[in-house]
Design a protein around this motif. Structure first.
Motif, short mmCIF file in Angstrom:
data_model
loop_
_atom_site.label_atom_id
_atom_site.label_comp_id
_atom_site.label_asym_id
_atom_site.label_seq_id
_atom_site.Cartn_x
_atom_site.Cartn_y
_atom_site.Cartn_z
N MET A 185 2.92 24.80 35.90
CA MET A 185 2.81 24.72 37.36
C MET A 185 2.74 23.27 37.83
SD MET A 185 0.36 26.82 39.97
CE MET A 185 -1.21 26.25 39.30
N GLN A 214 10.96 33.80 44.50
CA GLN A 214 12.09 33.17 43.82
C GLN A 214 13.28 33.08 44.75
OE1 GLN A 214 13.44 35.16 40.22
NE2 GLN A 214 14.09 33.22 39.34
N LEU A 259 6.21 27.24 39.83
CA LEU A 259 5.90 27.77 38.51
C LEU A 259 7.20 27.85 37.73
CD1 LEU A 259 3.19 28.64 37.28
CD2 LEU A 259 3.76 31.00 37.88
N THR A 264 0.29 33.67 32.48
CA THR A 264 0.86 34.62 33.43
C THR A 264 0.83 34.05 34.84
OG1 THR A 264 -1.26 35.67 33.96
CG2 THR A 264 -0.05 36.53 32.04
N ARG A 265 1.57 34.68 35.72
CA ARG A 265 1.53 34.30 37.13
C ARG A 265 0.13 34.50 37.70
NH1 ARG A 265 6.91 36.49 40.38
NH2 ARG A 265 8.50 35.70 38.93
N PHE A 307 4.07 29.52 31.54
CA PHE A 307 4.57 28.89 32.76
C PHE A 307 3.87 27.55 32.95
CE2 PHE A 307 4.93 33.45 33.35
CZ PHE A 307 6.21 33.60 33.87
N TRP A 318 4.15 34.17 45.23
CA TRP A 318 5.21 33.67 44.35
C TRP A 318 6.54 34.27 44.76
CZ3 TRP A 318 3.91 29.49 42.14
CH2 TRP A 318 2.63 29.30 41.59
N CYS A 350 12.82 29.10 38.87
CA CYS A 350 11.39 28.95 39.15
C CYS A 350 10.96 29.86 40.30
CB CYS A 350 11.07 27.50 39.51
SG CYS A 350 11.61 26.31 38.26
N VAL A 351 9.66 30.02 40.41
CA VAL A 351 9.09 30.72 41.57
C VAL A 351 8.16 29.76 42.29
CG1 VAL A 351 9.30 33.05 40.64
CG2 VAL A 351 7.26 31.72 40.12
N ALA A 363 -2.02 31.61 36.99
CA ALA A 363 -1.67 30.48 37.85
C ALA A 363 -2.16 30.70 39.28
CB ALA A 363 -0.15 30.28 37.84
N SER A 364 -2.10 31.94 39.75
CA SER A 364 -2.52 32.24 41.11
C SER A 364 -4.01 31.94 41.31
CB SER A 364 -2.25 33.71 41.43
OG SER A 364 -0.87 33.99 41.38
N TYR A 402 0.11 27.98 31.99
CA TYR A 402 -0.57 29.27 32.12
C TYR A 402 0.24 30.39 31.46
CZ TYR A 402 -2.80 26.30 35.53
OH TYR A 402 -3.42 25.24 36.11
#
Length: 247
Positions: A208, A180, A198, A228-229, A206, A178, A186-187, A232-233, A226
């Motif tokens: 995605m 930015q 995201l 958290t990141r 977030f 991720w 966004c990232v 999403a990951s 989601y």
């Protein structure tokens, strides 16, 4: 009457104290406090592991811990003070104990050369070692804020360099975590050649999307929402390798 060694120390101090002809003196809180301190000090010294460091030697070495005094000169001065002869190993290991175990001080590597320069200047001028230690100690304290600011600025530069490096990977179509882009809300992550965006929501979640380019305004293909990141990951790790049905 048999007394063990530690009890004998206490007995001897009390016996000498009550020899005073003044009852007022014996009841005086200041005198009682002084007696207590003397007893504790002798008991501590008697049970000390480091037996060569009584008296002024301990005071000197504690003050000099972060001053980068050359070991040979320090050893010569300490051996001029009352006490058993110290060896280079005595000095090195006791300093290590004070730094690593008792955490009394931590020599600052960044100030080594500056401290040594002050030492050589004062030694050439004929200044005695305790005075040199005092001057260097004051200098070390005065440099803490400078070092803090230098390290803060270095960390800011490191973070920015890392951000630019990741940004370049993203824009060059290389896989990247991720990232930015400056000016973006966004990232983006590129995994297996596929690009994911995201976007932050008002409730701190977030959303995605899979997208074709680094563009916050591109509609893209929605994938999910989601917390958290990290959440999403985990999804990216799966969908990035699924059969591509978009194109």
């Amino acid at each position: 009457m048999y007394l063990n060694h530690r009890a004998e120390i206490v007995f001897r101090h009390l016996r000498d104290y009550v020899r005073s002809p003044s009852l007022r003196h014996m009841r005086d809180p200041h005198s009682l406090g002084k007696l207590s301190a003397e007893i504790v000090a002798e008991l501590d010294n008697d049970s000390a592991v480091w037996r060569k460091w009584d008296g002024p030697r301990k005071d000197v070495i504690v003050e000099a811990l972060d001053c980068w005094i050359p070991a040979d000169d320090m050893l010569e001065f300490l051996n001029s003070l009352p006490g058993p002869k110290l060896t280079p190993t005595d000095l090195a290991q006791h300093m290590r104990h004070l730094i690593e175990v008792e955490s009394i001080a931590q020599p600052e590597e960044a100030l080594r050369d500056e401290c040594r320069a002050i030492y050589e200047e004062e030694k050439t001028a004929g200044t005695e070692l305790p005075a040199i230690i005092g001057r260097i100690s004051e200098y070390v304290v005065s440099q803490f804020e400078r070092l803090r600011l230098e390290r803060r600025d270095a960390e800011i530069r490191r973070i920015e360099e890392e951000r630019l490096k990741q940004e370049q990977k993203l824009l060059s179509h290389s896989d990247c975590p991720w990232t930015q882009i400056r000016g973006s809300k966004c990232v983006y992550m590129r995994k297996n050649g596929r690009l994911f965006r995201l976007s932050p929501n008002a409730d701190k979640t977030f959303t995605m999307h899979r997208v074709e380019g680094v563009d916050d305004g591109e509609p893209g293909e929605p994938i999910g929402r989601y917390r958290t990141r990290g959440d999403a990951s985990k999804i990216v790790a799966k969908v990035a390798f699924e059969p591509d049905r978009r194109w």
